[in-house]
Design an enzyme around this catalytic site. Structure first.
Site, PDB file in Angstrom:
ATOM      1  N   GLU A  18       0.715  -1.638  -0.021  1.00 27.44           N
ATOM      2  CA  GLU A  18       0.060  -0.058  -0.106  1.00 27.44           C
ATOM      3  C   GLU A  18       0.750   1.503  -0.140  1.00 27.44           C
ATOM      4  O   GLU A  18       0.820   2.153   0.703  1.00 27.44           O
ATOM      5  CB  GLU A  18      -0.961  -0.250   1.117  1.00 27.44           C
ATOM      6  CG  GLU A  18      -1.919  -1.621   1.159  1.00 27.44           C
ATOM      7  CD  GLU A  18      -3.460  -1.013   1.843  1.00 27.44           C
ATOM      8  OE1 GLU A  18      -2.643  -0.096   2.928  1.00 27.44           O
ATOM      9  OE2 GLU A  18      -4.062  -1.659   2.214  1.00 27.44           O
ATOM     10  N   GLU A  57      -5.277  -8.399   0.649  1.00 32.06           N
ATOM     11  CA  GLU A  57      -6.383  -8.168   1.961  1.00 32.06           C
ATOM     12  C   GLU A  57      -8.069  -7.977   1.922  1.00 32.06           C
ATOM     13  O   GLU A  57      -8.164  -7.192   0.800  1.00 32.06           O
ATOM     14  CB  GLU A  57      -5.240  -6.808   2.923  1.00 32.06           C
ATOM     15  CG  GLU A  57      -4.021  -7.083   3.417  1.00 32.06           C
ATOM     16  CD  GLU A  57      -3.323  -5.408   3.957  1.00 32.06           C
ATOM     17  OE1 GLU A  57      -4.654  -4.866   4.586  1.00 32.06           O
ATOM     18  OE2 GLU A  57      -2.373  -6.329   4.610  1.00 32.06           O
TER      19      GLU A  57
HETATM   20  C1  NOJ Z   1      -4.293  -2.145   5.004  1.00 31.73           C
HETATM   21  C2  NOJ Z   1      -2.528  -2.553   5.788  1.00 31.73           C
HETATM   22  O1  NOJ Z   1      -1.621  -2.971   4.958  1.00 31.73           O
HETATM   23  C3  NOJ Z   1      -2.630  -3.358   7.157  1.00 31.73           C
HETATM   24  O2  NOJ Z   1      -1.123  -2.350   7.672  1.00 31.73           O
HETATM   25  C4  NOJ Z   1      -3.766  -2.661   7.989  1.00 31.73           C
HETATM   26  O3  NOJ Z   1      -3.464  -3.640   9.055  1.00 31.73           O
HETATM   27  C5  NOJ Z   1      -5.053  -3.336   7.560  1.00 31.73           C
HETATM   28  N1  NOJ Z   1      -5.231  -2.294   6.134  1.00 31.73           N
HETATM   29  C6  NOJ Z   1      -6.481  -2.702   8.240  1.00 31.73           C
HETATM   30  O4  NOJ Z   1      -6.419  -1.116   8.112  1.00 31.73           O
END
Ligand code: NOJ
Length: 463
Positions: free
Chosen positions: A175, A362
Protein backbone atom coordinates in the site's frame (compact mmCIF):
# COMPACT_ATOMS: atom_id res chain seq x y z
CA UNK A 1 -26.43 -10.59 4.53
CA UNK A 2 -27.35 -13.82 6.30
CA UNK A 3 -27.39 -13.70 10.04
CA UNK A 4 -27.03 -17.45 10.37
CA UNK A 5 -23.30 -18.14 10.14
CA UNK A 6 -23.84 -21.76 9.14
CA UNK A 7 -25.85 -20.74 6.14
CA UNK A 8 -23.26 -20.46 3.44
CA UNK A 9 -24.69 -20.51 0.01
CA UNK A 10 -21.35 -20.95 -1.68
CA UNK A 11 -18.35 -23.12 -1.08
CA UNK A 12 -14.65 -23.17 -1.80
CA UNK A 13 -15.02 -25.40 -4.85
CA UNK A 14 -16.80 -22.64 -6.72
CA UNK A 15 -13.57 -20.62 -6.75
CA UNK A 16 -11.67 -23.41 -8.50
CA UNK A 17 -8.75 -25.61 -7.56
CA UNK A 18 -6.05 -23.03 -8.33
CA UNK A 19 -7.50 -20.25 -6.22
CA UNK A 20 -4.98 -19.23 -3.51
CA UNK A 21 -6.44 -18.90 -0.01
CA UNK A 22 -4.45 -17.17 2.68
CA UNK A 23 -4.04 -14.86 5.61
CA UNK A 24 -1.90 -11.70 5.86
CA UNK A 25 0.11 -10.03 8.60
CA UNK A 26 2.83 -7.37 8.85
CA UNK A 27 6.05 -7.35 10.88
CA UNK A 28 5.53 -4.15 12.87
CA UNK A 29 1.96 -5.01 13.76
CA UNK A 30 2.68 -8.47 15.16
CA UNK A 31 6.31 -9.09 16.02
CA UNK A 32 7.02 -6.98 19.10
CA UNK A 33 10.59 -7.58 20.38
CA UNK A 34 11.25 -4.09 19.09
CA UNK A 35 14.85 -3.91 20.33
CA UNK A 36 15.76 -7.59 20.57
CA UNK A 37 18.56 -9.46 18.78
CA UNK A 38 20.12 -6.38 17.26
CA UNK A 39 17.02 -4.88 15.64
CA UNK A 40 17.38 -1.17 14.81
CA UNK A 41 14.62 1.39 15.33
CA UNK A 42 12.07 1.96 12.61
CA UNK A 43 10.07 5.13 11.98
CA UNK A 44 7.13 3.42 13.68
CA UNK A 45 9.12 2.70 16.87
CA UNK A 46 9.91 6.40 17.07
CA UNK A 47 6.43 7.58 16.05
CA UNK A 48 4.63 5.41 18.58
CA UNK A 49 6.88 6.71 21.37
CA UNK A 50 5.73 10.29 20.71
CA UNK A 51 2.89 11.73 22.75
CA UNK A 52 -0.52 11.89 21.15
CA UNK A 53 0.27 10.04 17.94
CA UNK A 54 -1.40 6.73 18.75
CA UNK A 55 -4.85 6.30 20.26
CA UNK A 56 -4.57 5.64 24.02
CA UNK A 57 -0.77 5.99 23.81
CA UNK A 58 -0.40 2.38 22.66
CA UNK A 59 2.84 1.12 21.15
CA UNK A 60 3.93 -2.10 19.40
CA UNK A 61 6.90 -2.93 21.64
CA UNK A 62 5.33 -6.30 22.42
CA UNK A 63 2.03 -6.43 20.49
CA UNK A 64 1.01 -10.09 19.97
CA UNK A 65 4.62 -11.23 20.34
CA UNK A 66 4.87 -13.08 17.03
CA UNK A 67 8.67 -12.86 17.28
CA UNK A 68 8.52 -15.42 20.09
CA UNK A 69 5.15 -17.02 19.42
CA UNK A 70 5.69 -17.72 15.72
CA UNK A 71 5.47 -21.49 16.11
CA UNK A 72 2.22 -21.27 18.03
CA UNK A 73 0.78 -18.91 15.41
CA UNK A 74 1.92 -20.97 12.44
CA UNK A 75 0.41 -24.02 14.16
CA UNK A 76 -2.83 -22.03 14.33
CA UNK A 77 -2.62 -21.23 10.61
CA UNK A 78 -2.32 -24.96 10.08
CA UNK A 79 -5.23 -25.63 12.40
CA UNK A 80 -7.35 -23.19 10.37
CA UNK A 81 -6.44 -25.08 7.15
CA UNK A 82 -4.97 -21.92 5.62
CA UNK A 83 -2.50 -22.89 2.88
CA UNK A 84 -0.78 -19.51 2.30
CA UNK A 85 0.71 -17.12 4.86
CA UNK A 86 1.66 -13.60 3.83
CA UNK A 87 3.97 -11.74 6.23
CA UNK A 88 6.50 -8.93 5.97
CA UNK A 89 10.18 -8.53 6.73
CA UNK A 90 11.33 -5.78 9.08
CA UNK A 91 14.05 -3.86 7.24
CA UNK A 92 15.55 -2.67 10.55
CA UNK A 93 15.89 -6.25 11.81
CA UNK A 94 17.98 -7.14 8.75
CA UNK A 95 19.84 -3.83 8.45
CA UNK A 96 19.59 -2.04 11.81
CA UNK A 97 20.81 1.23 10.31
CA UNK A 98 18.99 0.73 7.02
CA UNK A 99 22.21 0.26 5.08
CA UNK A 100 25.61 -1.28 5.79
CA UNK A 101 26.07 -4.06 8.27
CA UNK A 102 23.69 -7.00 8.11
CA UNK A 103 22.24 -8.33 11.36
CA UNK A 104 22.48 -12.11 11.03
CA UNK A 105 20.12 -12.62 13.98
CA UNK A 106 17.40 -10.85 12.02
CA UNK A 107 17.95 -13.10 9.03
CA UNK A 108 17.89 -16.11 11.35
CA UNK A 109 14.48 -15.10 12.67
CA UNK A 110 12.90 -15.04 9.21
CA UNK A 111 14.66 -18.29 8.31
CA UNK A 112 13.02 -19.89 11.34
CA UNK A 113 9.60 -18.55 10.33
CA UNK A 114 9.97 -19.60 6.69
CA UNK A 115 11.30 -23.03 7.57
CA UNK A 116 8.56 -23.67 10.08
CA UNK A 117 5.91 -22.72 7.49
CA UNK A 118 7.45 -25.12 5.02
CA UNK A 119 7.65 -27.85 7.65
CA UNK A 120 3.93 -27.40 8.23
CA UNK A 121 3.10 -27.39 4.52
CA UNK A 122 2.21 -23.68 4.46
CA UNK A 123 3.41 -21.53 1.55
CA UNK A 124 5.17 -18.38 2.82
CA UNK A 125 4.54 -15.16 0.84
CA UNK A 126 6.84 -12.25 1.64
CA UNK A 127 6.12 -8.53 1.63
CA UNK A 128 9.47 -6.74 1.59
CA UNK A 129 8.26 -3.35 2.79
CA UNK A 130 5.22 -2.91 5.02
CA UNK A 131 5.76 0.68 6.24
CA UNK A 132 8.56 0.26 8.83
CA UNK A 133 11.45 2.25 7.36
CA UNK A 134 14.66 2.15 9.44
CA UNK A 135 14.74 5.38 11.46
CA UNK A 136 18.32 6.18 10.47
CA UNK A 137 17.16 6.45 6.88
CA UNK A 138 14.33 8.78 7.88
CA UNK A 139 16.96 11.05 9.46
CA UNK A 140 18.33 11.38 5.94
CA UNK A 141 14.89 12.22 4.51
CA UNK A 142 13.41 8.74 4.15
CA UNK A 143 11.22 8.37 1.06
CA UNK A 144 11.69 12.05 0.21
CA UNK A 145 15.39 11.45 -0.48
CA UNK A 146 16.08 10.00 -3.91
CA UNK A 147 18.94 7.98 -2.44
CA UNK A 148 16.26 5.72 -0.96
CA UNK A 149 16.24 3.87 -4.30
CA UNK A 150 19.74 2.53 -3.69
CA UNK A 151 19.10 1.90 0.03
CA UNK A 152 15.98 -0.05 -0.84
CA UNK A 153 17.49 -2.12 -3.64
CA UNK A 154 20.42 -3.11 -1.42
CA UNK A 155 17.92 -4.34 1.16
CA UNK A 156 15.88 -6.20 -1.47
CA UNK A 157 19.04 -7.90 -2.67
CA UNK A 158 19.78 -9.19 0.83
CA UNK A 159 16.22 -10.52 1.14
CA UNK A 160 16.45 -12.25 -2.24
CA UNK A 161 19.83 -13.79 -1.43
CA UNK A 162 18.80 -14.88 2.05
CA UNK A 163 15.30 -16.23 1.44
CA UNK A 164 15.00 -16.66 -2.34
CA UNK A 165 15.84 -20.36 -2.25
CA UNK A 166 12.54 -20.98 -0.43
CA UNK A 167 10.25 -18.06 -1.28
CA UNK A 168 8.28 -18.20 -4.49
CA UNK A 169 5.86 -15.30 -3.93
CA UNK A 170 7.17 -11.79 -3.31
CA UNK A 171 5.40 -8.50 -2.83
CA UNK A 172 7.79 -5.57 -3.08
CA UNK A 173 5.62 -3.06 -1.22
CA UNK A 174 2.45 -2.81 0.78
CA UNK A 175 0.00 0.00 0.00
CA UNK A 176 2.35 2.79 -1.10
CA UNK A 177 -0.67 5.10 -1.34
CA UNK A 178 -1.29 4.78 2.38
CA UNK A 179 2.26 5.14 3.66
CA UNK A 180 3.00 8.14 1.45
CA UNK A 181 -0.42 9.75 2.00
CA UNK A 182 -0.79 9.17 5.75
CA UNK A 183 2.94 9.35 6.52
CA UNK A 184 4.22 12.13 4.24
CA UNK A 185 1.14 14.29 3.55
CA UNK A 186 -1.36 14.03 6.40
CA UNK A 187 1.21 13.29 9.11
CA UNK A 188 -1.08 10.80 10.88
CA UNK A 189 1.24 7.83 10.30
CA UNK A 190 5.00 7.58 10.73
CA UNK A 191 7.14 9.51 10.07
CA UNK A 192 4.50 12.21 10.62
CA UNK A 193 5.53 14.51 7.78
CA UNK A 194 3.10 16.81 6.01
CA UNK A 195 2.78 18.93 2.91
CA UNK A 196 2.84 18.59 -0.82
CA UNK A 197 6.61 18.67 -1.20
CA UNK A 198 7.13 15.68 1.08
CA UNK A 199 4.17 13.84 -0.44
CA UNK A 200 5.09 14.25 -4.09
CA UNK A 201 8.76 13.45 -3.66
CA UNK A 202 7.86 10.41 -1.52
CA UNK A 203 5.43 9.17 -4.19
CA UNK A 204 7.97 9.40 -6.97
CA UNK A 205 10.83 7.82 -5.03
CA UNK A 206 8.53 5.07 -3.79
CA UNK A 207 7.42 4.17 -7.32
CA UNK A 208 11.01 4.19 -8.58
CA UNK A 209 12.10 2.05 -5.60
CA UNK A 210 9.24 -0.40 -6.05
CA UNK A 211 10.23 -0.94 -9.67
CA UNK A 212 13.97 -1.04 -8.96
CA UNK A 213 13.34 -3.57 -6.17
CA UNK A 214 11.21 -5.71 -8.47
CA UNK A 215 14.01 -5.70 -11.06
CA UNK A 216 16.50 -6.94 -8.45
CA UNK A 217 14.15 -9.80 -7.56
CA UNK A 218 13.58 -10.71 -11.20
CA UNK A 219 17.31 -10.73 -11.89
CA UNK A 220 18.26 -12.79 -8.85
CA UNK A 221 15.20 -15.03 -8.77
CA UNK A 222 14.05 -15.61 -12.33
CA UNK A 223 11.55 -18.29 -11.29
CA UNK A 224 9.87 -16.27 -8.53
CA UNK A 225 6.42 -14.69 -8.78
CA UNK A 226 6.99 -10.99 -8.25
CA UNK A 227 4.15 -8.74 -7.19
CA UNK A 228 3.30 -5.65 -5.19
CA UNK A 229 0.15 -4.57 -3.36
CA UNK A 230 -2.13 -1.54 -3.52
CA UNK A 231 -4.93 -0.21 -1.35
CA UNK A 232 -8.16 0.60 -3.14
CA UNK A 233 -11.68 1.76 -2.32
CA UNK A 234 -14.72 2.04 -4.52
CA UNK A 235 -15.43 5.74 -5.03
CA UNK A 236 -18.86 7.17 -5.73
CA UNK A 237 -19.96 10.80 -6.05
CA UNK A 238 -22.31 12.19 -3.39
CA UNK A 239 -24.74 13.43 -6.04
CA UNK A 240 -24.70 13.37 -9.81
CA UNK A 241 -23.99 17.10 -9.96
CA UNK A 242 -20.98 17.62 -12.25
CA UNK A 243 -18.90 19.15 -9.42
CA UNK A 244 -19.34 16.05 -7.24
CA UNK A 245 -18.69 13.74 -10.17
CA UNK A 246 -15.42 15.50 -11.01
CA UNK A 247 -14.41 15.53 -7.32
CA UNK A 248 -15.06 11.77 -7.12
CA UNK A 249 -13.01 11.16 -10.24
CA UNK A 250 -10.11 13.09 -8.73
CA UNK A 251 -10.20 11.10 -5.48
CA UNK A 252 -10.53 7.86 -7.43
CA UNK A 253 -7.38 8.77 -9.38
CA UNK A 254 -5.55 9.61 -6.16
CA UNK A 255 -6.63 6.56 -4.15
CA UNK A 256 -6.90 3.92 -6.86
CA UNK A 257 -4.75 4.86 -9.85
CA UNK A 258 -1.77 6.80 -8.49
CA UNK A 259 0.67 3.87 -8.25
CA UNK A 260 -0.69 1.20 -10.58
CA UNK A 261 -0.83 3.43 -13.65
CA UNK A 262 2.84 4.51 -13.76
CA UNK A 263 3.80 0.88 -13.17
CA UNK A 264 1.71 -0.15 -16.18
CA UNK A 265 3.37 2.51 -18.32
CA UNK A 266 0.41 4.91 -18.20
CA UNK A 267 2.15 7.58 -16.09
CA UNK A 268 0.80 9.35 -13.00
CA UNK A 269 -2.88 10.34 -13.43
CA UNK A 270 -2.00 14.03 -13.85
CA UNK A 271 -4.94 14.77 -16.15
CA UNK A 272 -7.44 13.92 -13.42
CA UNK A 273 -5.37 15.31 -10.52
CA UNK A 274 -3.69 18.45 -11.91
CA UNK A 275 -1.71 19.12 -8.72
CA UNK A 276 0.31 15.97 -9.49
CA UNK A 277 1.96 17.89 -12.33
CA UNK A 278 4.42 19.23 -9.74
CA UNK A 279 5.76 15.70 -9.36
CA UNK A 280 7.67 16.28 -12.60
CA UNK A 281 10.02 18.47 -10.56
CA UNK A 282 11.42 15.29 -9.07
CA UNK A 283 11.94 13.53 -12.40
CA UNK A 284 15.42 12.82 -13.71
CA UNK A 285 16.37 11.61 -17.17
CA UNK A 286 15.22 8.03 -17.74
CA UNK A 287 12.68 8.04 -14.90
CA UNK A 288 9.70 7.52 -17.17
CA UNK A 289 10.98 4.12 -18.26
CA UNK A 290 11.98 3.26 -14.70
CA UNK A 291 8.42 3.65 -13.40
CA UNK A 292 7.33 0.66 -15.38
CA UNK A 293 7.56 -3.03 -14.48
CA UNK A 294 5.90 -6.13 -15.76
CA UNK A 295 4.78 -7.62 -12.42
CA UNK A 296 3.72 -11.27 -12.35
CA UNK A 297 0.84 -10.30 -10.11
CA UNK A 298 -0.78 -7.34 -8.42
CA UNK A 299 -2.30 -7.56 -4.95
CA UNK A 300 -5.27 -5.36 -4.16
CA UNK A 301 -6.53 -4.67 -0.66
CA UNK A 302 -10.07 -3.52 -0.19
CA UNK A 303 -12.19 -2.86 2.87
CA UNK A 304 -14.80 -0.24 2.00
CA UNK A 305 -16.15 2.39 -0.37
CA UNK A 306 -15.95 6.15 -0.07
CA UNK A 307 -18.49 8.79 -1.05
CA UNK A 308 -16.96 12.01 -2.33
CA UNK A 309 -18.32 15.53 -2.73
CA UNK A 310 -16.99 18.79 -4.06
CA UNK A 311 -15.37 20.93 -1.39
CA UNK A 312 -14.21 24.47 -2.07
CA UNK A 313 -12.15 24.45 1.10
CA UNK A 314 -9.99 21.37 0.53
CA UNK A 315 -6.67 22.43 -0.97
CA UNK A 316 -5.26 20.76 -4.10
CA UNK A 317 -8.21 18.47 -4.81
CA UNK A 318 -11.38 20.47 -3.96
CA UNK A 319 -12.95 17.23 -2.81
CA UNK A 320 -13.94 15.76 0.54
CA UNK A 321 -15.02 12.35 1.79
CA UNK A 322 -18.53 12.16 3.23
CA UNK A 323 -17.85 10.26 6.44
CA UNK A 324 -19.52 6.88 6.72
CA UNK A 325 -20.73 7.85 10.25
CA UNK A 326 -22.82 10.59 8.67
CA UNK A 327 -24.41 8.29 6.13
CA UNK A 328 -26.45 5.90 8.30
CA UNK A 329 -24.69 2.83 6.94
CA UNK A 330 -23.32 -0.25 8.76
CA UNK A 331 -19.88 0.51 10.18
CA UNK A 332 -16.85 -1.44 11.33
CA UNK A 333 -14.79 -0.39 14.35
CA UNK A 334 -12.59 1.62 11.96
CA UNK A 335 -15.73 3.65 11.12
CA UNK A 336 -15.51 2.21 7.63
CA UNK A 337 -18.71 1.38 5.80
CA UNK A 338 -19.48 -2.32 5.34
CA UNK A 339 -20.07 -2.38 1.59
CA UNK A 340 -19.39 -5.79 0.02
CA UNK A 341 -19.96 -4.55 -3.54
CA UNK A 342 -16.79 -2.50 -3.19
CA UNK A 343 -14.53 -5.51 -3.63
CA UNK A 344 -16.39 -6.52 -6.82
CA UNK A 345 -15.99 -3.00 -8.20
CA UNK A 346 -12.28 -3.00 -7.41
CA UNK A 347 -11.67 -6.32 -9.15
CA UNK A 348 -13.39 -4.80 -12.17
CA UNK A 349 -11.39 -1.60 -11.88
CA UNK A 350 -8.07 -3.46 -11.79
CA UNK A 351 -8.97 -5.34 -14.93
CA UNK A 352 -6.20 -3.55 -16.83
CA UNK A 353 -5.19 -5.83 -19.71
CA UNK A 354 -1.50 -5.53 -18.70
CA UNK A 355 -2.11 -7.12 -15.28
CA UNK A 356 -1.39 -10.83 -15.52
CA UNK A 357 -2.75 -11.99 -12.18
CA UNK A 358 -4.72 -10.29 -9.46
CA UNK A 359 -4.91 -11.44 -5.85
CA UNK A 360 -6.94 -9.94 -3.03
CA UNK A 361 -4.00 -9.71 -0.63
CA UNK A 362 -6.11 -8.19 2.18
CA UNK A 363 -9.75 -7.98 3.17
CA UNK A 364 -11.26 -8.15 6.63
CA UNK A 365 -12.96 -6.16 9.36
CA UNK A 366 -12.57 -4.85 12.88
CA UNK A 367 -15.59 -5.36 15.11
CA UNK A 368 -15.90 -5.28 18.89
CA UNK A 369 -15.08 -8.80 20.11
CA UNK A 370 -15.97 -10.19 23.52
CA UNK A 371 -14.87 -13.37 25.22
CA UNK A 372 -17.89 -15.17 26.67
CA UNK A 373 -17.33 -18.53 28.34
CA UNK A 374 -13.99 -18.81 26.60
CA UNK A 375 -15.44 -18.14 23.14
CA UNK A 376 -15.57 -15.20 20.77
CA UNK A 377 -18.72 -15.29 18.72
CA UNK A 378 -17.89 -12.70 16.07
CA UNK A 379 -20.93 -13.20 13.87
CA UNK A 380 -20.55 -9.82 12.18
CA UNK A 381 -17.04 -10.69 10.96
CA UNK A 382 -18.28 -14.01 9.59
CA UNK A 383 -21.07 -12.19 7.76
CA UNK A 384 -18.65 -9.59 6.46
CA UNK A 385 -16.19 -12.15 5.10
CA UNK A 386 -18.92 -14.22 3.49
CA UNK A 387 -20.57 -11.21 1.89
CA UNK A 388 -17.29 -9.88 0.46
CA UNK A 389 -16.29 -13.35 -0.75
CA UNK A 390 -19.58 -13.70 -2.59
CA UNK A 391 -18.73 -10.51 -4.45
CA UNK A 392 -15.28 -11.90 -5.28
CA UNK A 393 -16.95 -15.01 -6.66
CA UNK A 394 -19.40 -12.91 -8.67
CA UNK A 395 -16.48 -11.06 -10.31
CA UNK A 396 -14.67 -14.32 -10.97
CA UNK A 397 -17.76 -15.88 -12.52
CA UNK A 398 -18.15 -12.86 -14.76
CA UNK A 399 -14.67 -13.60 -16.09
CA UNK A 400 -12.65 -10.99 -14.21
CA UNK A 401 -9.13 -11.86 -13.13
CA UNK A 402 -8.87 -12.85 -9.49
CA UNK A 403 -6.66 -15.70 -8.41
CA UNK A 404 -6.69 -15.63 -4.63
CA UNK A 405 -7.96 -14.12 -1.39
CA UNK A 406 -6.12 -13.38 1.86
CA UNK A 407 -7.92 -12.40 5.07
CA UNK A 408 -6.56 -9.51 7.09
CA UNK A 409 -5.56 -10.82 9.61
CA UNK A 410 -4.45 -13.85 11.62
CA UNK A 411 -4.42 -12.55 15.19
CA UNK A 412 -5.58 -9.28 16.71
CA UNK A 413 -2.63 -6.91 16.48
CA UNK A 414 -1.40 -3.32 16.50
CA UNK A 415 -3.57 -1.30 14.13
CA UNK A 416 -1.18 1.64 13.52
CA UNK A 417 -2.56 5.02 14.72
CA UNK A 418 -5.61 3.23 16.18
CA UNK A 419 -3.53 1.10 18.53
CA UNK A 420 -5.13 -2.08 19.87
CA UNK A 421 -8.76 -0.93 19.83
CA UNK A 422 -9.73 -2.33 16.44
CA UNK A 423 -9.50 -6.10 16.44
CA UNK A 424 -9.15 -7.55 12.95
CA UNK A 425 -8.02 -11.10 13.79
CA UNK A 426 -9.53 -14.48 13.02
CA UNK A 427 -7.90 -15.25 16.37
CA UNK A 428 -8.50 -13.23 19.52
CA UNK A 429 -5.48 -12.16 21.56
CA UNK A 430 -5.46 -11.31 25.23
CA UNK A 431 -2.60 -8.81 25.14
CA UNK A 432 -1.86 -9.23 28.87
CA UNK A 433 -1.41 -12.99 28.81
CA UNK A 434 -0.77 -13.59 25.07
CA UNK A 435 -3.51 -16.21 25.17
CA UNK A 436 -5.08 -16.89 21.77
CA UNK A 437 -8.71 -17.91 21.17
CA UNK A 438 -9.88 -18.90 17.71
CA UNK A 439 -12.93 -16.74 16.97
CA UNK A 440 -16.07 -18.07 15.28
CA UNK A 441 -14.77 -16.40 12.09
CA UNK A 442 -11.56 -18.43 12.33
CA UNK A 443 -13.60 -21.61 12.74
CA UNK A 444 -15.79 -20.66 9.81
CA UNK A 445 -12.73 -20.00 7.59
CA UNK A 446 -11.21 -23.31 8.70
CA UNK A 447 -14.39 -25.18 7.74
CA UNK A 448 -14.69 -23.36 4.48
CA UNK A 449 -11.07 -24.21 3.59
CA UNK A 450 -11.40 -27.82 4.70
CA UNK A 451 -13.47 -28.82 1.70
CA UNK A 452 -11.47 -31.11 -0.55
CA UNK A 453 -10.99 -30.09 -4.12
CA UNK A 454 -10.08 -32.77 -6.62
CA UNK A 455 -7.79 -31.05 -9.05
CA UNK A 456 -7.18 -34.35 -10.88
CA UNK A 457 -10.22 -35.73 -12.71
CA UNK A 458 -11.47 -38.81 -10.86
CA UNK A 459 -11.25 -41.14 -13.85
CA UNK A 460 -7.47 -40.68 -13.96
CA UNK A 461 -7.23 -42.60 -10.75
CA UNK A 462 -8.84 -45.62 -12.40
CA UNK A 463 -5.89 -46.46 -14.64
C1 NOJ B 1 -4.02 -2.26 5.28
C2 NOJ B 1 -2.65 -2.46 5.84
O1 NOJ B 1 -1.82 -3.10 4.92
C3 NOJ B 1 -2.64 -3.19 7.18
O2 NOJ B 1 -1.38 -2.99 7.73
C4 NOJ B 1 -3.76 -2.69 8.04
O3 NOJ B 1 -3.71 -3.21 9.34
C5 NOJ B 1 -5.08 -3.04 7.40
N1 NOJ B 1 -5.15 -2.40 6.11
C6 NOJ B 1 -6.30 -2.62 8.20
O4 NOJ B 1 -6.32 -1.26 8.34
Amino acid sequence: MESNIQDITFDKKLFGADFAWGVSTAAFQVEGSCDIDGKGQSIWDVFTAKNGKILNGHNANTTCDFYNQYKKDIDLIKELNIPNFRFSISWARILPKGTGEVNQKGINHYNRVINYCIEKGIEPWITIYHWDLPYDLELKGGWTNREVISWFTAYVKICAQSFGDRIKYWMVMNEPGVFTGAGYFLGIHAPGKTGLKNFLSAIHHTTLSMVAGAKVLRELLPDAQIGTTFSCSYIEPYTDKPKDVVAAKRIDALLNRLFIEPVLGLGYPIKDVPVLKTIEKYFKAGDEANLKFDFDFIGIQNYTREIVKYSFFTPYVSAALVKAQDRAVPLTDMKWEVYPGSIYQMIKKFNYPQIKKLYITENGAAFPDYVTDGEVNDTRRVEYLQAYLKEVLKAKNEGYKVSGYFVWTLTDNFEWAEGYNPRFGLIYVDFDTQERIIKASGRWYANFLKQEILSVPVWEGLH
